[in-house]
Design a protein around this motif. Sequence first.
Motif, PDB file in Angstrom:
ATOM      1  N   VAL A 166       0.301   3.924  -2.651  1.00 56.61           N
ATOM      2  CA  VAL A 166      -1.192   4.545  -2.523  1.00 56.61           C
ATOM      3  C   VAL A 166      -0.801   5.573  -1.465  1.00 56.61           C
ATOM      4  O   VAL A 166      -1.535   6.673  -1.315  1.00 56.61           O
TER       5      VAL A 166
ATOM      6  N   VAL B 199      -6.760  -1.699  -1.228  1.00 54.90           N
ATOM      7  CA  VAL B 199      -5.432  -2.424  -1.699  1.00 54.90           C
ATOM      8  C   VAL B 199      -5.506  -3.844  -0.613  1.00 54.90           C
ATOM      9  O   VAL B 199      -5.344  -4.936  -0.946  1.00 54.90           O
TER      10      VAL B 199
ATOM     11  N   CYS C 211       0.954  -1.352  -0.039  1.00 55.58           N
ATOM     12  CA  CYS C 211       0.156  -0.139   0.109  1.00 55.58           C
ATOM     13  C   CYS C 211       0.918   1.311   0.163  1.00 55.58           C
ATOM     14  O   CYS C 211       0.466   2.475  -0.107  1.00 55.58           O
TER      15      CYS C 211
ATOM     16  N   THR D 241      -6.139   2.718   0.560  1.00 51.94           N
ATOM     17  CA  THR D 241      -5.166   1.719   1.108  1.00 51.94           C
ATOM     18  C   THR D 241      -5.848   0.669   1.831  1.00 51.94           C
ATOM     19  O   THR D 241      -5.378  -0.512   1.528  1.00 51.94           O
TER      20      THR D 241
END
Length: 222
Positions: free
Chosen positions: A94, A127, A91, A124
């Motif tokens: 992101v 993901v 993550c 986040t």
Amino acid sequence: VVTWLLPFHIHSMRSYMRNRLALSAQLRDFSFEDAECKSDDDKRLLKATLLQWFGTLDEANSFVRSAVSTSVHMTMGSEVRFPLRLLLITCLPVIWNGADYTICYLNRPLELRVSSFLYTVVLTLTVVFVGQLSILIGRISARRWENPMCNIAATLAGTAVFCVIFALVTFPIDIWGFRGDAPSAVIATSTMFCVVGILQVLPSKIFGRIAASARKASRSSA
């Protein structure tokens, strides 16, 4: 492009889960007597070393089945979910992108700054959700069939299930999260937290009970 690559992703998850389940079974039923070595001399040397370390082969086998197995599970996660620490690493792009946006909105109204930050949190968590959902579908469809067409069908079915669940979860969240106001962003973030939390806890409990029932039935039949 992502849609076309998704079947390959599900196929890799199915393959990963087969190997992961095989590893768990090998650790659970580990026995030095079944170990294969290149030569008998290697096996005798290994046996002598284990006896020197543990005293008996039963103690060595028990150590692998308990301590080593626990260490592997803590590092790799269970058969139905990835460790959060590994998912959070994926993550990072992101999070960095969201941090840039958050800084850009520092001079904007408070509501817009809050919405920007929560939008990053939602992305986040999305993901994380994709990772958890992928491994769960891989676990359910992990079986390898003798007929190649059956394997292709299992992969396509897993892909379809993934797409349906992903759409059902993310579509309403996108509607709430992209309105630009803080209350909608809070609703989207809270919902995504709940979804990720459920995927973290519920599958482990379900499959844990199934595995325990299977082992109990196996011992009863023996």
